[in-house]
Design a protein around this motif. Structure first.
Motif, mmCIF file in Angstrom:
data_model
loop_
_atom_site.group_PDB
_atom_site.id
_atom_site.type_symbol
_atom_site.label_atom_id
_atom_site.label_comp_id
_atom_site.label_asym_id
_atom_site.label_seq_id
_atom_site.Cartn_x
_atom_site.Cartn_y
_atom_site.Cartn_z
ATOM 1 N N ARG A 44 -126.254 45.409 23.685
ATOM 2 C CA ARG A 44 -126.383 45.549 25.257
ATOM 3 C C ARG A 44 -125.740 46.577 25.980
ATOM 4 O O ARG A 44 -126.433 47.265 26.673
ATOM 5 N N SER A 45 -124.413 46.667 25.516
ATOM 6 C CA SER A 45 -123.595 47.308 26.654
ATOM 7 C C SER A 45 -123.431 48.886 26.207
ATOM 8 O O SER A 45 -123.017 49.510 26.926
ATOM 9 N N ALA A 46 -124.138 49.265 24.895
ATOM 10 C CA ALA A 46 -123.596 50.647 24.771
ATOM 11 C C ALA A 46 -124.458 51.572 25.071
ATOM 12 O O ALA A 46 -125.701 51.327 24.967
ATOM 13 N N ALA A 47 -124.314 52.921 25.445
ATOM 14 C CA ALA A 47 -125.218 53.941 25.934
ATOM 15 C C ALA A 47 -125.868 54.625 24.791
ATOM 16 O O ALA A 47 -127.022 55.133 24.810
ATOM 17 N N PRO A 95 -120.392 56.167 28.168
ATOM 18 C CA PRO A 95 -120.437 57.592 28.304
ATOM 19 C C PRO A 95 -119.379 58.184 28.790
ATOM 20 O O PRO A 95 -118.958 59.478 28.264
ATOM 21 N N ASP A 96 -118.604 57.911 29.798
ATOM 22 C CA ASP A 96 -117.380 58.643 30.474
ATOM 23 C C ASP A 96 -116.022 58.330 29.731
ATOM 24 O O ASP A 96 -115.072 58.908 30.504
ATOM 25 N N ARG A 97 -116.113 57.930 28.394
ATOM 26 C CA ARG A 97 -114.763 57.773 28.042
ATOM 27 C C ARG A 97 -114.165 59.155 27.055
ATOM 28 O O ARG A 97 -115.461 59.477 26.507
ATOM 29 N N VAL A 111 -131.113 61.330 17.829
ATOM 30 C CA VAL A 111 -130.573 61.768 18.921
ATOM 31 C C VAL A 111 -131.635 62.851 19.371
ATOM 32 O O VAL A 111 -130.944 63.401 20.750
ATOM 33 N N PRO A 157 -115.880 46.268 31.116
ATOM 34 C CA PRO A 157 -115.159 47.061 30.733
ATOM 35 C C PRO A 157 -115.029 46.905 29.293
ATOM 36 O O PRO A 157 -114.962 46.111 28.760
ATOM 37 N N LEU A 211 -125.236 57.500 23.286
ATOM 38 C CA LEU A 211 -125.532 58.636 23.451
ATOM 39 C C LEU A 211 -124.681 59.346 22.400
ATOM 40 O O LEU A 211 -125.028 60.602 22.068
ATOM 41 N N ASP A 212 -123.892 58.917 21.691
ATOM 42 C CA ASP A 212 -122.832 59.264 20.493
ATOM 43 C C ASP A 212 -122.879 58.205 19.426
ATOM 44 O O ASP A 212 -121.991 57.695 19.200
ATOM 45 N N VAL A 248 -129.792 45.494 37.709
ATOM 46 C CA VAL A 248 -128.973 45.057 36.092
ATOM 47 C C VAL A 248 -127.635 44.903 36.604
ATOM 48 O O VAL A 248 -127.165 45.110 37.683
ATOM 49 N N ARG A 249 -127.119 44.058 35.644
ATOM 50 C CA ARG A 249 -125.806 43.576 35.683
ATOM 51 C C ARG A 249 -124.782 44.699 34.902
ATOM 52 O O ARG A 249 -125.082 44.888 33.842
ATOM 53 N N PRO A 250 -123.815 45.338 35.568
ATOM 54 C CA PRO A 250 -122.980 46.343 35.070
ATOM 55 C C PRO A 250 -122.363 45.669 33.821
ATOM 56 O O PRO A 250 -121.809 44.442 33.765
ATOM 57 N N SER A 251 -122.129 46.474 32.606
ATOM 58 C CA SER A 251 -121.366 45.910 31.708
ATOM 59 C C SER A 251 -120.066 45.661 31.964
ATOM 60 O O SER A 251 -119.533 46.468 32.684
#
Lengths: 187, 224
Positions: free
Chosen positions: B151-154, B85-87, B214, B23, B156-157, B18-21
């Motif tokens: 494409r870039s969003a996880a 996720p990690d922000r 969710v 920033p 999760l929220d 996969v290509r990392p998104s």
């Protein structure tokens, strides 16, 4: 003065995840196996039932796989995974609370017969008939109905575990239920 | 326990590169610049710039426009940050000071208008067009944001993320409206802006709720 070295495993996770993004299957397998005990600890600290905790771990692994492109290799992997784990466990707890709020526990007087043995025998015989009927199904149908209906796994999860497509699972389940109905209608 | 091991083997066995998104902040900046260019070109084509430059001489209007645009920009930036996720979740608070400043400056405009025109500002006259403009302009902006995040969003929220995105898109549309709305803000205008922003946010959040339930994967109904 002695300084503690940074934990090597955390650094390794960053490298393994970055390699996994390039399609390195061995690194990915190593990473998933390495994070497994850590995820189990987190899940079992928040979910008391062991099965629930293991289901949560599987959810986290599936989510990790689905959104692995959102990991930025220039940042540490552990906070990323922790955020995914926390979110997935919180979702599971929320769903569980909603279910619990809707459920009513049955008291002995709700049973058809007050005596436990009577009901247990009846349930046991029904369960035995169902199990016997399931064993008579073709393998694909048996696998689908066991995982989806008896073990209550989701289509996505079953598909991931068996490698069978979601559409094929739906067809197999439909056929299995029709066959089970016929088998159980026989006297 | 064996199921989890099987799952790991299965996931590793079908791993694809996969290509990392990229920033989130550079992606948010690209989206906002795209929106600003779109509005600037539309204003240039409709000869709306000279009147806007004249109106910007009024400090209250300049503050209001800046606060509206900043609410939009920070809302969009927060949506992009919350999609990863990690922000930190506190990014959701970023648009709030600008939103408060926007409401305060608009409110002051209402008060000033009331001193001049009396109660006539309470009636919904041309403000009805504002609702249509904000909603109409929000649709392409929201569609653009959706594509940028898809494409870039996880996800999760999704609710927090799309709420910020909804506020951002509605505020950007409200800021763009100022080019073609050369009036002092009245109470009815403010109500129209708030109603339009609420409609846009609700539509975006409802869409997100349906697209990204969710519930964890293994607790969903087996046949669902």
């Amino acid at each position: 003065m002695n300084y503690a070295a940074p934990p090597l495993e955390v650094h390794d996770w960053d490298v393994l995840m970055a390699r996994a993004q390039t399609g390195d299957r061995a690194s990915y397998r190593e990473l998933l196996n390495a994070v497994l005990p850590w995820l189990r600890n987190i899940a079992s600290a928040r979910l008391r039932a062991r099965d629930d905790a293991e289901d949560a771990v599987q959810d986290i692994l599936l989510t990790l796989h689905a959104i692995r492109h959102t990991y930025d290799p220039s940042r540490p992997f552990k906070p990323w995974l922790m955020a995914v784990a926390k979110r997935r466990i919180a979702d599971r707890l929320r769903v569980k609370m909603r279910r619990t709020a809707r459920e009513t526990f049955l008291a002995p007087e709700h049973e058809t017969f007050a005596g436990e043995e009577t009901n247990l025998t009846e349930q046991e015989s029904e369960a035995k008939r169902l199990r016997a009927a399931v064993t008579q199904l073709p393998e694909a149908q048996r696998k689908a109905v066991t995982m989806l209906k008896l073990e209550e796994k989701s289509l996505t999860e079953t598909s991931a575990l068996t490698g069978i497509s979601v559409t094929a699972l739906k067809v197999s389940t439909h056929r299995a239920l029709n066959n089970l109905r016929k088998l159980l209608e026989k006297p | 326990m064996n199921n989890t091991q099987d799952l790991i083997e299965n996931l590793a066995g079908r791993l694809q590169p996969v290509r990392p998104s990229r920033p989130p902040l550079p992606r948010a900046a690209a989206y906002v610049i795209g929106c600003l260019v779109l509005v600037a070109v539309a204003a240039w084509l409709t000869h709306a710039w000279p009147l806007m430059l004249t109106r910007l001489a009024d400090p209250r209007f300049a503050v209001e426009l800046a606060a509206t645009a900043m609410t939009g920009i920070t809302g969009v930036a927060a949506a992009f940050m919350l999609a990863v996720p990690d922000r930190r979740r506190e990014w959701a608070l970023l648009p709030l000071p600008f939103l408060a400043l926007w409401l305060l400056s608009s409110g002051y405009g209402c008060y000033r208008g009331w001193l001049v025109t009396g109660n006539s500002g309470l009636t919904l006259g041309p403000s009805a067009n504002c609702i249509i403009f904000i909603i109409g302009f929000s649709i392409p902006l929201a569609a653009g944001l959706w594509l940028a995040l898809k494409r870039s969003a996880a996800w999760l929220d999704p609710i927090r993320c799309t709420t910020c995105g909804g506020i951002g898109v509605a505020a950007l549309a409200a800021a763009a409206l100022q080019f073609w709305h050369p009036f002092d803000v009245t109470v009815a205008d403010l109500g129209a802006h708030a109603a339009a922003a609420a409609i846009v946010c609700t539509a975006i959040i409802t869409t997100a709720r349906r697209a990204f339930p969710v519930a964890p994967t293994s607790t969903r109904p087996a046949n669902g």
